[in-house]
Design an enzyme around this catalytic site. Structure first.
Site, PDB file in Angstrom:
ATOM      1  NE  ARG A 432      -2.988  -2.459   3.123  1.00 11.00           N
ATOM      2  CZ  ARG A 432      -2.492  -3.642   3.456  1.00 11.00           C
ATOM      3  NH1 ARG A 432      -1.202  -3.812   3.606  1.00 11.00           N
ATOM      4  NH2 ARG A 432      -3.298  -4.664   3.651  1.00 11.00           N
ATOM      5  CG  ASP A 556     -30.473 -14.573  -7.608  1.00 12.61           C
ATOM      6  OD1 ASP A 556     -29.251 -14.800  -7.556  1.00 12.61           O
ATOM      7  OD2 ASP A 556     -31.198 -14.412  -6.607  1.00 12.61           O
ATOM      8  CD  GLU A 557     -31.545 -20.205 -12.400  1.00 10.24           C
ATOM      9  OE1 GLU A 557     -31.091 -20.578 -13.485  1.00 10.24           O
ATOM     10  OE2 GLU A 557     -31.876 -20.976 -11.487  1.00 10.24           O
ATOM     11  CG  ASP A 558     -35.138 -16.485  -9.857  1.00  7.02           C
ATOM     12  OD1 ASP A 558     -34.138 -15.752  -9.677  1.00  7.02           O
ATOM     13  OD2 ASP A 558     -35.718 -17.087  -8.936  1.00  7.02           O
ATOM     14  CD  GLU A 644     -25.944 -15.819  -1.793  1.00  7.37           C
ATOM     15  OE1 GLU A 644     -26.336 -16.477  -0.810  1.00  7.37           O
ATOM     16  OE2 GLU A 644     -26.648 -15.637  -2.804  1.00  7.37           O
ATOM     17  CG  ASP A 645     -28.498 -12.382   0.025  1.00  7.64           C
ATOM     18  OD1 ASP A 645     -28.154 -13.103   0.982  1.00  7.64           O
ATOM     19  OD2 ASP A 645     -29.662 -12.352  -0.415  1.00  7.64           O
ATOM     20  NE  ARG A 692     -32.289 -14.111   3.472  1.00  9.55           N
ATOM     21  CZ  ARG A 692     -31.390 -13.918   2.505  1.00  9.55           C
ATOM     22  NH1 ARG A 692     -30.723 -14.937   2.023  1.00  9.55           N
ATOM     23  NH2 ARG A 692     -31.177 -12.715   2.032  1.00  9.55           N
TER      24      ARG A 692
END
Lengths: 737, 718
Positions: A432, A556-558, A644-645, A692
């Site tokens: 750094r 997401d896929e949907d 994960e979100d 969750r």
């Protein structure tokens, strides 16, 4: 006659010449008098007549030759190791870089505790921090750095925590190797009456991470000065700074305060004995007491009784809150608890500790956060701090908070900063720079392995005067196999690729089935990359070399979105590149009954999380997610295929201290009926929800506090649902039902 | 004239036998001489004339006129430099004292030529051109004082830049003979080439007591951190060759080595690298076959091919700076000048001005041992970073290396920063090139804070005489729960505000301040009565905002305390036809300003507006009675680099509610608003306003959701 004429003419010329000489001088002198004020010198360093004839300081050829090539470098390096050791140690001579070869090889080993060994509370915290850090290894063979299991924090012989026979014990360690690649933590050294820097044993070539280091004994670029912290200092997380608002004018009730002991004798008494002189009872409060130690009454002087009385009238905590500047004089040793206390309290420290090597002085620019006074000039301190302007007070105060939260608020941060500084020295070309250490969010959150370039991080755009890139990469998380061309993912691909800001699409294939053949995917105007996620939920945040843009659109896929929704959200992200910008919001709350954090997906007036099933963020967060967070949290995410979100939101909020941003969305997310043939969406599962709930609590305990912050607004297009003609609206699609 | 007439009449008596023709000569001659004598004589008795004449003659002197000083053999020799010296132990800070300007005072000793007992000078070169430049620059600067009693720092005029030209013992004796030497306390020596063969010490060998050393080529073992200053080795080529700045970007060569004195071991390593990577590397050396006399310092060769030095440096991205017998290399200066990124391989070397300069942003420092890995290491640096380093390298040269003046001033500034640390220059000031300084922002409210809801905000209403509408506004605002105080700025000097009993009854304190002049800028004055951080500026005719809307505005402001948060939004546009900025108040999809007729902002901006507004903007606003809101938007955007936040606003709100008598005056109003934007942009020198496409709404705004469960149901419902 002719001759006479000649003489006359000659004389005339001489006179004219003389006159001109006089007049010339006169004029110039007049000029000098006019341009310069009286008494001031015209030119102090003369303009030598022959200045152009002066020789150069060195012959150019000699300069380029630079004294010739010198000795054999190899021999020189070898001889150095013999000459420059102990008190003249430097990384070049006393550190074995060979132990730290390779990219991810900065590993720290801790000697196992011995039976019956008593370790102080503070040292136990330090060891815990190392063990929980991402650099810990239990195998000494792969270690680059070694930490002793023996408590070396308190080396005051009079202390109960003093460990005797250090020399013998250390010599018994087969790995000691005269202290090479060892780091020794110490808070207190020396003892009454002169408190020397001596640790009472030979540290050899070990790096000292020590509080109250003196500049004279400090081995620059080798030792590390750490702050003095109390045994109550929290292990992780830590209290936030006390500054909650930037009041204007920034002056508090008191200008300057001090409340502490006055040493009547011994080292440090010179300064402490004089502090009462600046007390004026109005805006400068300097309170001293003689009451300390067993035999204080022996040394008692005329001031004591009055001072002790005055001392009791003020509360230290209250003074901390209400004072603009706080005096931080040396005690017996150079550093004091007061330093961190005033830093946290946003009371700008005024240091009176000559020769103190400030904590982490290698990397922190202290003159932007504290006032460095001089013990010899105590009586000038009031006028000095009075002269500090409004802007500067504001800046200094905010910086105290920035530094406190970045490096000092917990033992974890102090230890990690120490390790990171050493690591930066070991990999000096992947390290750094000073700017990264001193700008928000602080050096610990900047991982140089990601990049050493400032513009690659989401934090510095404004400081560099640049704006984030004009394109994004869409990462689509696919879990269900491809069966039909009408699947939501197909529609999503169309929508995303139509955005003019989309530069590429990555499909992260996380299904049980192998990814379909290339030809199965529709033709795209942008490059389409399919990568294997190995069926790990955390893989969606793995750093992916294929991501070339700064912005990532995670999907997401949907997910059902419109191109204009994506475009609008991307515009918003460009204004807030350090935050997550997404659509469906969630919220956390404190449940006083369960005494735990709760999680809700209900519609509420505020939110603290946006789901990453559809969100923009900077790609650097991928790197932080995978390398900064501990593997235990990522393992939890993979095990449950969930949270994960939430973890990503925790991470980003802990970096920015700010909430995510929700933007306008046409429909409520995932409200459409589940398509036939696809498996039931996981969020419909009640267990999923309790998981969750648990995640939120697990994450909060790892961070040591709750980083999530609530927000009460969402961002809509300027004319959203306004009563103006639809034709005027850029994002009219968003209002269609 | 008078005198000549007088003499003319007496002429014949004095020179009787002369012809008239010659007489005229003599008369003129004498009169002129006399006149001149009188004039000079008068000038001699002019006050202060003696002192300045002395100075004058001094200025016309040659170096060789400097007084000769003989050093007795037995003259004392100072002690060798003390390695434990630090500012608080070896520096007398009392000499510098408290100084409102926070500037140290520097005294330069007058030049003396020191010779030993047999008359041999102590230095083979005497005063060098470079040292003379340095001292001239210091004497011209603000640091200089000629009053030795007020000085904080003393600079001997003895030139010790190059140790090789010095007789060490005698030089030390000469230093000790200086009248204020006092064990070298507060004395500063400049040295660029320390040490001598064979072992080349890294610091000046001349014994110097406690004197500070500004040295080129310090190693970490001789450098007293926080006491000495590491300076560059000045390259005289800087003055000789003009290398124009090149745009950063990829160059013909990747790595270039131009040094002539590289140890054989390293040259072998470099050649191996060249074998592996071919054309990307260029290894230059001395030219052996050049005809004598041709400046060999300006040529470099590779396999018989001749290249111009230092021009060739501009053709490479990276340039190697290896240590020789000395650590400090003049090559570093040439390399920086060429905008080539130096690859510094000199273990233990303290880089020039490393106390303040961030070399990681302008160079690559590689341990000597890792020379074989150099190519891989450099290849791993992103392109954009290399470009930035090239720019940074050039900037370092321009600011700190380019002349002896730059080197001297930087050294003094560093010492100054140590003595007055509370007035020290910041990292940004030292390290950011002017281009970046110009475009970057360092917001004064940089800490991300969301202030707590209490104690609320202060509403500041500017009013002239529209009492009825003012009272309506007050009644409306007072319903907002977070309102802490109401401040009415009474801008009418001819009329007194209505009696207290007539004012609407409100629950919060209401204060009226009367102003001395009817100025628009009064609304942005940082009144002491404003005790909260948040200020709501509101016109006395904005009556369309509901209390929910205002409360929501305050909540949004809490999340953006460093921005303007307002209701009606406006936009600036570039008018391509006219080639200037245009003000736009139509319903647009973008926003770059919010009107301060109803806006929340931080009280700090009141300070800025009142005391730090650039140029004559403030007076201009007051003179035109317009555009104070545009000025505020410019100010905030310029200092924070951020756009304002617009909040929902009713469609039919009339703002600004000017009683336009005709469309003509309305169009004139907008025309002048455009003029304001152009005027302000020219004063700021840039267009700071940022355009965004978003506005803030409550989370559940217009969502299909029961109104009573929403926090701010009363928004947009009119």
């Amino acid at each position: 006659m002719q001759a006479r004429k000649k003489y006359v003419l000659l004389g005339l010329c001489t006179c004219c010449w003389l006159l001109l000489y006089y007049w010339g001088g006169l004029q110039e002198r007049l000029l000098g008098l006019l341009t310069h004020r009286r008494g001031e010198v015209v030119r102090p360093w003369p303009n030598w007549l022959d200045r152009d004839l002066l020789p150069g300081y060195a012959d150019q050829a000699e300069l380029q030759n630079a004294g010739g090539p010198g000795d054999s470098p190899r021999q020189r390096r070898q001889s150095w190791a013999g000459i420059y050791k102990d008190s003249r140690c430097r990384m070049d001579t006393c550190f074995d870089f060979a132990r730290c070869q390779g990219q991810s090889s900065f590993r720290v080993y801790i000697y196992p505790p011995e039976k019956g060994e008593r370790v102080s509370e503070s040292y136990r915290k330090i060891l815990t921090s190392v063990v929980e850090s991402r650099y810990f290894t239990s195998d000494p063979r792969e270690a680059c750095l070694f930490v002793l299991g023996i408590d070396t924090l308190d080396r005051d012989q009079l202390s109960t925590q003093f460990v005797p026979n250090m020399d013998e014990r250390i010599r018994g360690y087969p790995l000691w190797n005269d202290g090479r690649n060892h780091v020794i933590f110490n808070l207190y050294s020396g003892t009454w009456p002169n408190y020397t820097e001596d640790l009472g044993f030979n540290v050899g070539q070990a790096i000292l991470a020590k509080a109250s280091l003196n500049t004279e004994h400090f081995r620059p670029g080798f030792d590390i000065s750490i702050p003095l912290f109390s045994k109550e200092h929290p292990q992780k997380g830590g209290e936030r700074g006390w500054l909650v608002r930037n009041t204007v004018p920034p002056r508090r009730k008191y200008l300057l305060m001090f409340k502490g002991k006055r040493y009547l004798t011994g080292i440090g008494s010179d300064t402490r004995n004089a502090l009462h002189h600046i007390h004026n009872g109005k805006d400068i409060v300097s309170l001293t007491t003689c009451r300390h130690g067993k035999d204080w009454e022996k040394h008692k002087d005329a001031r004591c009784d009055h001072d002790n009385q005055e001392y009791e009238r003020f509360d230290y905590q209250e003074l901390l809150h209400n004072s603009t500047f706080c005096l931080v004089p040396r005690g017996r040793r150079l550093g004091s608890f007061r330093f961190l206390e005033s830093l946290q309290a946003a009371c700008i420290p005024v240091l009176l500790s000559n020769g103190w090597e400030l904590p982490f002085s290698d990397v922190i620019q202290w003159n932007q956060a504290v006032i460095e006074g001089d013990e010899r000039l105590l009586l000038q301190v009031p006028s000095t701090v009075r002269a500090v302007g409004t802007d500067r007070v504001l800046a200094l105060r905010q910086r105290t908070q920035m530094l406190w939260e970045a490096y000092f608020s917990s033992v974890d941060k102090i230890v990690l900063t120490t390790l990171e500084i050493i690591k930066d020295r070991v990999n000096s070309h992947i390290s750094r720079n000073k700017f990264m250490w001193n700008a928000l969010p602080g050096g610990l959150l900047v991982l140089p392995e990601y990049s050493t370039h400032l513009a690659h991080y989401p934090f510095y755009y404004l400081n560099l005067g640049i704006s984030p890139g004009q394109e994004f990469t869409a990462v689509i998380h696919a879990t269900s196999p491809l069966v039909s061309q009408s699947q939501p993912i197909m529609k999503l691909l169309q929508v995303v690729s139509k955005s003019k800001y989309c530069s590429q699409i990555i499909i992260l294939w996380n299904s049980e089935k192998p990814p379909p053949h290339r030809s199965k995917w529709p033709p795209m105007p942008v490059p389409l990359i399919i990568t294997d996620g190995r069926r790990k939920t955390s893989s969606r945040f793995l750093p992916n070399a294929a991501i070339e843009t700064e912005a990532v659109l995670s999907l997401d896929e949907d997910t059902v979105l419109l191109t204009s929704e994506i475009n609008f959200a991307f515009h918003v992200w460009q204004s807030f590149p350090e935050r997550i910008v997404g659509y469906p919001p969630r919220s956390h709350f404190w449940d006083p009954v369960k005494k735990a954090w709760g999680y809700t997906s209900k519609w509420t007036n505020e939110y603290s999380i946006v789901l990453t099933g559809a969100a923009f963020y900077h790609r650097y967060y991928h790197h932080l997610f995978s390398h900064y967070l501990p593997s235990s949290l990522r393992a939890l995410v993979d095990r449950t295929s969930n949270c994960e979100d939430i973890l990503m939101n925790f991470l980003v909020s802990s970096v920015t201290h700010l909430p995510p941003i929700k933007v306008a969305q046409r429909k409520q997310y995932k409200e459409m009926p589940i398509l036939q043939g696809t498996k039931m969406a996981p969020w419909a599962n009640p267990e999923h929800f309790t998981q969750r709930q648990e995640c939120v609590n697990t994450f909060a305990s790892w961070f040591g506090y709750m980083p999530l912050v609530h927000s009460q607004f969402r961002l809509d297009p300027v004319l959203f649902k306004d009563h103006v003609s639809v034709l005027r609206k850029r994002y009219k699609d968003l209002e269609r039902v | 004239m008078c005198a000549s007439v007088k003499y003319g009449s007496r002429g014949p008596a004095l020179i009787p036998r002369m012809k008239t023709k010659h007489r005229i000569y003599y008369i003129t001659l004498f009169s002129v001489v006399l006149l001149g004598l009188i004039a000079t004589g008068m000038f001699q008795f002019w006050p202060h004339s003696i002192e300045s004449s002395a100075e004058w003659s001094l200025d016309r002197r040659s170096v060789h006129d400097a007084p000769l000083v003989r050093i007795p053999m037995s003259s004392p020799i100072p002690e060798r430099g003390d390695l434990s010296c630090r500012m608080h132990t070896c520096f007398d800070v009392y000499r510098c004292g408290y100084n409102p300007k926070n500037k140290i005072k520097v005294y330069i000793y007058p030049l003396q030529r020191f010779v030993d007992e047999v008359g041999v000078p102590i230095s083979s070169t005497g005063l060098s051109r470079e040292y003379n430049d340095l001292l001239s620059a210091i004497s011209d600067s603000d640091f200089y004082t000629d009053d030795v009693t007020r000085a904080c720092l003393f600079i001997p005029s003895t030139d010790v830049l190059n140790q090789n030209s010095l007789r060490i013992r005698e030089t030390a004796q000469a230093l000790a003979m200086l009248p204020r030497w006092d064990k070298g306390m507060n004395h500063l020596l400049f040295n660029m080439l320390p040490g001598g063969p064979p072992d080349y010490n890294t610091a000046l060998d001349v014994p110097r007591d406690r004197a500070l050393l500004a040295g080129g080529g310090f190693s970490t073992w001789t450098y007293r951190q926080g006491y000495d200053v590491s300076i560059p080795v000045y390259s005289p080529l800087s003055a000789e060759v003009d290398l124009p700045e090149r745009q950063p970007g990829p160059r013909r060569y990747f790595i270039l080595s131009s040094q002539t004195a590289i140890h054989r071991e390293y040259r072998v390593e470099l050649e191996r690298l060249k074998e592996e990577n071919g054309e990307a590397l260029l290894l230059l050396d001395k030219c052996s076959n050049l005809s004598q006399g041709l400046a060999s310092v300006r040529k470099r060769c590779y396999k018989g091919q001749v290249y111009d030095y230092p021009q060739i440096l501009q053709e490479s991205s990276f340039c190697v700076v290896l240590r020789g017998a000395r650590l400090g290399q003049a090559t570093l200066s040439d390399v920086l000048q060429a905008g080539c990124v130096p690859v510094i391989m000199a273990d233990s070397y303290i880089l020039p001005f490393s106390e303040v300069l961030d070399w990681k942003r302008a160079s690559v420092v590689i341990p000597e041992e890792k020379l074989p890995e150099m190519y891989t290491i450099l290849k791993s640096i992103p392109h954009r970073q290399v470009e930035e380093m090239q720019r940074q390298a050039r900037w370092f040269w321009e600011a700190y290396f380019s002349s002896m003046k730059a080197i001297g001033m930087t050294t003094l500034q560093i010492i100054n920063d140590r003595i007055y640390p509370y007035a020290a220059r910041t990292y940004e000031e030292w390290n950011n090139p002017s281009v970046v300084k110009w475009s970057s922002v360092n917001s004064p409210l940089f800490l991300p804070l969301i202030p707590p809801r209490s104690p609320g905000f202060t509403a500041v209403v500017l009013t002239y005489d529209r009492i009825e509408s003012l009272f309506r506004v007050i009644t409306e605002i007072s319903k907002v729960s977070s309102l802490a105080k109401l401040l009415v700025v009474w801008n009418n000097q001819n009329k007194s505000p209505p009696e207290e009993s007539l004012w609407p009854k409100v629950t919060v304190p209401l204060k009226v301040v009367r102003t001395k002049e009817n100025k628009l800028s009064n609304r942005f004055f940082p009144f002491d009565e404003i005790e909260t951080e948040a200020v709501l500026a509101i016109d006395d005719d904005i009556i369309m905002l509901t209390s929910d809307e205002l409360q929501f505005g305050y909540e949004v402001w809490r999340e953006f305390p460093d921005r303007l948060v307002g209701y009606p939004g406006r936009l600036h546009l570039w008018d391509h036809e006219m080639g200037k900025w245009k003000y736009e108040s139509e319903w647009t999809n973008e926003v770059s300003m919010v009107l301060t007729g109803a806006a929340f902002y931080h009280k700090y901006f009141n300070y800025l507006y009142t005391y730090k507004m650039p140029g004559d903007i403030k007076n201009w606003v007051d003179a035109h009675m317009n555009c104070e809101d545009i000025a505020m938007n410019f100010l905030v955007a310029n200092i924070t680099g951020k756009a304002p936040i617009k909040i929902f606003q009713h469609r039919h709100q009339c703002y600004p509610c000017f009683p336009f008598s005709s469309t003509l005056s309305a169009s004139f109003f907008f025309l002048s608003r455009s003029e304001c934007i152009n005027k302000f942009a020219s004063v700021f020198g840039t267009m700071p306003l940022k355009v965004v496409e978003h506005r803030a709404d409550p989370v559940l705004y217009k969502d299909d959701f029961p109104e009573k469960l929403k926090s701010f149901p009363n928004i947009g419902s009119l």
